[in-house]
Design an enzyme around this catalytic site. Structure first.
Site, PDB file in Angstrom:
ATOM      1  N   GLU A 283     -24.475 -27.946 -14.384  1.00 18.42           N
ATOM      2  CA  GLU A 283     -23.520 -26.992 -13.803  1.00 18.42           C
ATOM      3  C   GLU A 283     -24.139 -26.242 -12.625  1.00 18.42           C
ATOM      4  OE1 GLU A 283     -20.464 -27.063 -14.355  1.00 18.42           O
ATOM      5  OE2 GLU A 283     -20.614 -28.427 -16.054  1.00 18.42           O
TER       6      GLU A 283
ATOM      7  N   HIS B 146     -17.277 -28.403  -6.488  1.00 11.93           N
ATOM      8  CA  HIS B 146     -18.123 -28.342  -7.681  1.00 11.93           C
ATOM      9  C   HIS B 146     -17.930 -29.612  -8.522  1.00 11.93           C
ATOM     10  CE1 HIS B 146     -19.847 -26.571 -11.433  1.00 11.93           C
ATOM     11  NE2 HIS B 146     -18.926 -27.354 -11.980  1.00 11.93           N
ATOM     12  N   GLU B 147     -16.673 -29.975  -8.761  1.00 10.60           N
ATOM     13  CA  GLU B 147     -16.386 -31.179  -9.558  1.00 10.60           C
ATOM     14  C   GLU B 147     -16.939 -32.425  -8.872  1.00 10.60           C
ATOM     15  OE1 GLU B 147     -15.244 -31.143 -12.556  1.00 10.60           O
ATOM     16  OE2 GLU B 147     -14.935 -28.986 -12.498  1.00 10.60           O
TER      17      GLU B 147
ATOM     18  N   HIS C  65     -20.548 -33.099  -9.499  1.00 12.45           N
ATOM     19  CA  HIS C  65     -20.885 -33.809 -10.737  1.00 12.45           C
ATOM     20  C   HIS C  65     -20.926 -35.317 -10.510  1.00 12.45           C
ATOM     21  CE1 HIS C  65     -21.161 -30.493 -13.420  1.00 12.45           C
ATOM     22  NE2 HIS C  65     -19.906 -30.098 -13.274  1.00 12.45           N
TER      23      HIS C  65
END
Ligand SMILES: [Zn+2]
Length: 426
Positions: free
Chosen positions: A364, A279-280, A283
């Site tokens: 997100e 997920h990070e 970004h």
């Protein structure tokens, strides 16, 4: 514009932001309380009623403290502006036998000190009462005071040169000072991206390389699969201060590093750690980080241009509590316009916070989708559920409160999308 009209606009903006903040807090408290006794169906298998009630009580306690803080801040703002606080500081600093730029430094320092001193009891209460009551606090009074001193020293070491540079440009660089000031400000932001992971964060925490093992193997595998170079994988002793867990990317270019709170590593299995990291990583890969930097550069440029215009306008000073007889002194002292601007700006931009929050929530969702493609969506769901439970984050926020403030989408929406992604993939 006349000063009286501007005072009117300011008071309306001040009252609006105050009323909206209090209204949102009331909504959130009522909504969370109304859903306190039933775990939402999507989480009924994974989160117990006890944990759900704890999250509700924790959320409500934080809102109550927030209401008191909102009221105090609103009163201080009026005191500093229309109440004559800044005018008093201006007259006082005029009597001090130092150069004009140092008078402005004193003025801005005094404003910062007022804000800091007022924030102190709230910070103490939050750490040693609220967080402690819910079992999250691990900070001692000694560590808390030490952090405070370090933050103060750091604020002076970094803030003083920056403030001096901006004040000097405001006073000496002519009509286009704001363009030069923007370059300095932007350069400072980039410097911080470099200094934060390498110098600043290590002042407060210990960082050790992530030990070899299943988790590290999974992470290195994921990074190479996504073609992502990193300078280091670190574990931070977050448990020194709090039981809350987190993971983040920091730095840029070759100085990029990934930091895991030790509290997170003890709670998640390698599958879940991989999913959180994916997920990070999303970004970065989806250019959210660079988009954010560009946005903040554009916004700060617009604000500095606005400040340049306001600093030349008499109504801006008089409308915010600097009496007409102080105008010559105020015009000769760029720090006065800067202080008024920094004080008054939040009440005008508060109403835009839903836009910023919405932009963040969009990112997100995109990062979640990236994680679902590059790791296991099911593992991300179970990691998120654990994080929500461990951080006592509410699963049932008020939708309007959430739309206004939340940088992350509500848990139910994130989990629903991830489960849909898992269903189509699997
Ligand atoms: Zn994220």
């Amino acid at each position: 514009m006349s000063a009286v009209v501007f005072t009117g606009i300011f008071v309306v903006a001040w009252a609006t932001s105050l009323v909206v903040r209090l209204w949102l807090a009331r909504r959130q408290i009522a909504h969370v309380a109304a859903h306190r006794d039933a775990v939402p169906p999507a989480f009924s298998d994974t989160i117990g009623l006890g944990a759900h009630r704890k999250a509700a009580d924790y959320t409500i306690a934080k809102q109550h403290l927030g209401v008191v803080e909102t009221l105090v801040d609103a009163l201080v703002l009026i005191g500093m502006t229309l109440g004559g606080g800044l005018a008093w500081l201006l007259r006082w600093t005029e009597t001090i036998a130092v150069g004009p730029i140092w008078r402005d430094v004193l003025l801005l320092g005094a404003v910062a000190l007022v804000g800091g001193v007022i924030g102190l009891p709230f910070s103490w209460y939050r750490t040693f009462r609220l967080e402690a009551r819910f079992g999250f606090n691990r900070t001692t009074l000694r560590l808390w005071l030490l952090d405070l001193l370090k933050a103060l020293a750091l604020g002076i070491a970094l803030g003083l040169p920056l403030t001096l540079a901006i004040l000097w440009l405001m006073g000496r660089a002519g009509a286009l000072w704001w363009l030069w000031a923007w370059l300095v400000w932007f350069g400072f932001q980039l410097l911080m991206l470099f200094l934060y992971p390498t110098v600043i964060a290590p002042l407060f925490n210990r960082f050790t390389p992530l030990p070899a093992g299943a988790a590290r193997e999974r992470i290195e595998h994921l990074l190479s699969r996504c073609g992502f170079a990193v300078a280091g994988l670190f574990v931070m002793d977050g448990s020194k201060r709090s039981a809350h867990g987190n993971a983040y990317f920091t730095g840029f270019g070759k100085a990029r590093r990934i930091v895991f709170f030790d509290t997170l590593l003890t709670r998640l299995v390698p599958d879940e750690i991989e999913a959180i990291l994916a997920h990070e990583l999303g970004h970065y890969k989806l250019r959210h980080v660079i988009k954010r930097i560009v946005w903040s550069a554009l916004v700060s440029l617009a604000f500095l241009a606005l400040l340049a215009w306001l600093a030349d306008s008499d109504w801006f000073y008089v409308g915010l509590g600097i009496r007409a007889d102080l105008l010559p002194a105020a015009h000769a002292r760029p720090g006065v316009a800067l202080a008024l601007f920094l004080l008054a700006l939040p009440v005008f931009v508060f109403i835009l916070s839903p836009l910023a929050a919405r932009y963040s929530r969009k990112h997100e969702f995109e990062a979640d989708a990236f994680a679902a493609r590059n790791a296991s969506p099911g593992a991300l769901v179970s990691a998120l559920v654990k994080l929500y439970e461990d951080n006592a984050a509410t699963l049932t926020p008020d939708p309007v409160h959430s739309a206004f403030y939340d940088s992350h989408p509500p848990a139910s929406l994130r989990v629903a999308r991830l489960q849909a992604a898992g269903a189509t993939a699997g």
